[in-house]
Design an enzyme around this catalytic site. Structure first.
Site, mmCIF file in Angstrom:
data_model
loop_
_atom_site.group_PDB
_atom_site.id
_atom_site.type_symbol
_atom_site.label_atom_id
_atom_site.label_comp_id
_atom_site.label_asym_id
_atom_site.label_seq_id
_atom_site.Cartn_x
_atom_site.Cartn_y
_atom_site.Cartn_z
ATOM 1 N N GLU A 52 5.630 -11.551 7.046
ATOM 2 C CA GLU A 52 5.070 -12.062 8.262
ATOM 3 C C GLU A 52 4.562 -11.212 9.327
ATOM 4 O O GLU A 52 3.921 -11.526 10.235
ATOM 5 C CB GLU A 52 6.216 -13.272 8.766
ATOM 6 N N MET A 108 0.926 -1.136 -0.139
ATOM 7 C CA MET A 108 -0.040 -0.048 -0.141
ATOM 8 C C MET A 108 0.848 1.125 0.031
ATOM 9 O O MET A 108 0.513 2.315 0.233
ATOM 10 C CB MET A 108 -0.907 -0.104 1.360
ATOM 11 N N GLY A 109 2.233 1.167 -0.418
ATOM 12 C CA GLY A 109 3.038 2.346 -0.298
ATOM 13 C C GLY A 109 3.432 2.885 1.150
ATOM 14 O O GLY A 109 3.466 1.938 2.175
ATOM 15 N N SER A 131 6.791 -0.370 9.928
ATOM 16 C CA SER A 131 5.300 -0.160 9.658
ATOM 17 C C SER A 131 4.889 0.938 9.300
ATOM 18 O O SER A 131 5.568 1.944 9.799
ATOM 19 C CB SER A 131 3.999 -0.632 10.704
ATOM 20 N N SER A 132 4.206 1.305 8.023
ATOM 21 C CA SER A 132 3.848 2.469 7.422
ATOM 22 C C SER A 132 3.234 3.406 8.804
ATOM 23 O O SER A 132 3.291 4.621 8.804
ATOM 24 C CB SER A 132 2.988 2.439 6.374
ATOM 25 N N HIS A 177 8.974 1.108 3.279
ATOM 26 C CA HIS A 177 10.116 0.980 4.422
ATOM 27 C C HIS A 177 10.886 -0.008 4.162
ATOM 28 O O HIS A 177 10.668 -0.919 3.248
ATOM 29 C CB HIS A 177 9.688 1.106 5.780
ATOM 30 N N GLU A 178 11.991 -0.333 5.029
ATOM 31 C CA GLU A 178 12.979 -1.342 4.773
ATOM 32 C C GLU A 178 12.141 -2.877 4.570
ATOM 33 O O GLU A 178 12.690 -3.557 3.992
ATOM 34 C CB GLU A 178 14.104 -1.418 6.016
ATOM 35 N N HIS A 233 8.950 -3.381 3.420
ATOM 36 C CA HIS A 233 8.632 -3.643 1.844
ATOM 37 C C HIS A 233 9.904 -4.092 1.155
ATOM 38 O O HIS A 233 9.834 -5.015 0.226
ATOM 39 C CB HIS A 233 7.965 -2.284 1.739
HETATM 40 P P1 AMP Z 1 1.431 -2.904 3.548
HETATM 41 O O1 AMP Z 1 1.914 -1.851 2.516
HETATM 42 O O2 AMP Z 1 1.316 -2.551 4.817
HETATM 43 O O3 AMP Z 1 -0.069 -3.579 2.780
HETATM 44 O O4 AMP Z 1 2.533 -4.067 3.373
HETATM 45 C C1 AMP Z 1 2.736 -4.690 2.042
HETATM 46 C C2 AMP Z 1 3.672 -6.046 2.504
HETATM 47 O O5 AMP Z 1 4.675 -5.764 3.255
HETATM 48 C C3 AMP Z 1 2.725 -7.069 3.272
HETATM 49 O O6 AMP Z 1 3.261 -8.250 2.692
HETATM 50 C C4 AMP Z 1 3.364 -6.768 4.658
HETATM 51 O O7 AMP Z 1 3.166 -7.896 5.428
HETATM 52 C C5 AMP Z 1 4.746 -6.554 4.315
HETATM 53 N N1 AMP Z 1 5.479 -5.711 5.465
HETATM 54 C C6 AMP Z 1 5.006 -4.758 6.141
HETATM 55 N N2 AMP Z 1 5.711 -4.462 7.188
HETATM 56 C C7 AMP Z 1 6.811 -5.451 7.299
HETATM 57 C C8 AMP Z 1 7.949 -5.618 7.860
HETATM 58 N N3 AMP Z 1 8.186 -4.745 8.837
HETATM 59 N N4 AMP Z 1 8.686 -6.725 7.831
HETATM 60 C C9 AMP Z 1 8.250 -7.525 6.549
HETATM 61 N N5 AMP Z 1 7.232 -7.311 5.768
HETATM 62 C C10 AMP Z 1 6.335 -6.209 6.007
#
Ligand code: AMP
Length: 290
Positions: A158, A40-41, A195-196, A44-45, A47
Site C-alpha cells: 500500500e 526492484m531490490g 523506501s529504498s 527493506h523490512e 519488502h
Molecule cells: P519497489 O522495490 O519499490 O518496487 O517495491 C516493491 C514492492 O514493495 C511494492 O509492492 C511496494 O509497494 C512494496 N513496498 C515498498 N515499500 C514498502 C513499505 N514501506 N511497506 C510495504 N510495502 C512496501
C-alpha cells in the site's frame, strides 16, 4: 536435514523466464500454491513483510528483483538506483522466500519488444501526471511478471497505493488468474514510510522526512472533523514546504478505489490521502486511509 548458514544465505536464483516456469511448474505439479512478490531490490523490512504475507497464502514464495527501466523517466534515478543482489538474497532467504527471479533487461525486453500496457483512469492523476509514462512501465512489467511466474497470489505494498490500484485494475481488465493482495505500509518509528530511496536522504533531510506522514495524518484529522477537502489539502502543502520540503508534487484526498476526485466539501465516505514531495533531490511518497 539441518539448514546450514551457507544454505540459508540465498534462495536459488533463476535469471530466465524458462527456468522460472520450470521451477514453478514443478511446484504446481506437486500441489503447491505459488505466492509472488515483485520488487526492484534494495530490500527493506517493507519488502520482507510482503514476502511473509505471501508465505501465509502460499506453500512456495517467489520474489523478483528487476530494476525496470521503462518505469523511470529520463531525468529519474534509474542508473543511481541502489543495487545489492547478495544482500537482498540473504534477506529474502531469512524471510522465507523459496526462489529469486532476477532477470536482466535483455531477458525482460528482448530486441523488438513493442507492446506497452496502458491503464487509463486510475493511472492518470497524481503520480501519473507527475511521472509521465511511469504507470505504463509498471503495468507492462507487472503483466509480464505475472504471466512469467503465474502465481496464485501476488502481494504489493500500500506504500505505492496508486500502483496497487493500477495493478488491481489491470488484473481485472485482462482477466489475469491471480489474487492481488495489498500489504500495509511498513514505517520507521517516526512514521516515515520505508523506501529504498530513503537511502538518498542526508541526516538532516531524514529528520525532516517524518513530517510527510505527520502532515497527512493531520490533514486526515481535519477533514474527518469537517474541514473542506481543498482547504485541508492546501494546508498540508503549506506545512510540507514550511517543514523543509523543496517542492510538493501533490497532496490530494481521493476515492480509494479509482482515485477519482471527491467533491470540494467535507468527505462522507471512504477516502485516501496521497502525497508526493521532494526533499532535496529525493522524491518521497506516502498515503493513508482517512
Ligand atoms: P519497489 O522495490 O519499490 O518496487 O517495491 C516493491 C514492492 O514493495 C511494492 O509492492 C511496494 O509497494 C512494496 N513496498 C515498498 N515499500 C514498502 C513499505 N514501506 N511497506 C510495504 N510495502 C512496501
Amino acid at each position: 536435514m539441518a539448514i546450514s548458514p551457507a544454505m540459508s544465505a540465498s534462495p536459488p536464483i533463476v535469471r530466465t523466464v524458462a527456468a522460472l516456469r520450470a521451477q514453478v511448474g514443478a511446484w504446481r505439479a506437486q500441489g503447491d500454491r505459488i505466492g509472488f512478490t515483485p520488487t526492484m531490490g534494495a530490500l527493506h523490512e517493507g519488502h520482507l513483510s510482503l514476502v511473509r504475507l505471501a508465505r501465509e497464502h502460499a506453500g512456495k514464495v517467489v520474489a523478483s528483483i528487476f530494476v525496470n527501466p521503462t518505469q523511470f523517466g529520463p531525468n529519474e534515478d534509474f542508473d543511481a538506483y541502489p543495487r545489492d543482489e547478495a544482500r537482498d538474497a540473504a534477506l529474502l532467504a531469512e524471510a522465507g522466500c523459496d526462489l529469486l527471479f532476477a532477470p536482466d533487461v535483455a531477458e525482460m525486453y528482448p530486441p523488438g519488444a513493442a507492446t506497452t500496457i496502458t491503464v487509463s483512469g486510475v493511472s492518470e492523476p497524481l503520480d501519473g501526471q507527475a511521472r509521465p509514462g511511469h504507470f505504463a512501465g509498471v503495468a507492462t512489467v507487472v503483466a509480464k511478471l505475472l504471466n512469467q511466474c503465474a502465481p496464485d497470489v501476488a502481494v504489493f505494498g500500500e506504500k505505492d497505493f496508486q500502483q496497487l490500484q493500477v495493478i488491481r485494475r489491470l488484473v481485472r481488465d485482462l482477466d489475469l488468474p491471480v489474487e492481488i493482495l495489498g500489504a500495509p505500509t511498513a514505517r520507521a518509528e517516526d512514521g516515515l514510510a520505508l523506501s529504498s530511496r530513503n537511502a538518498y536522504l542526508t541526516p538532516a533531510e531524514r529528520t525532516v522526512a517524518a513530517a510527510l506522514n505527520r502532515t497527512l495524518a493531520e490533514a486526515g484529522r481535519r477533514v474527518r472533523a469537517g474541514e473542506a477537502v481543498a482547504a485541508a489539502e492546501a494546508a498540508a502543502v503549506d506545512a510540507l514546504l514550511a517543514a523543509g520540503f523543496r517542492q510538493v508534487d501533490y497532496v490530494e484526498i481521493r476515492r480509494p478505489d479509482d482515485l477519482g476526485r471527491l467533491g470540494p466539501s467535507a468527505i462522507s465516505g471512504p477516502a485516501r490521502i496521497l502525497a508526493a514531495a521532494f526533499l532535496g533531490r529525493t522524491r518521497l511518497i506516502d498515503n493513508m486511509a482517512i
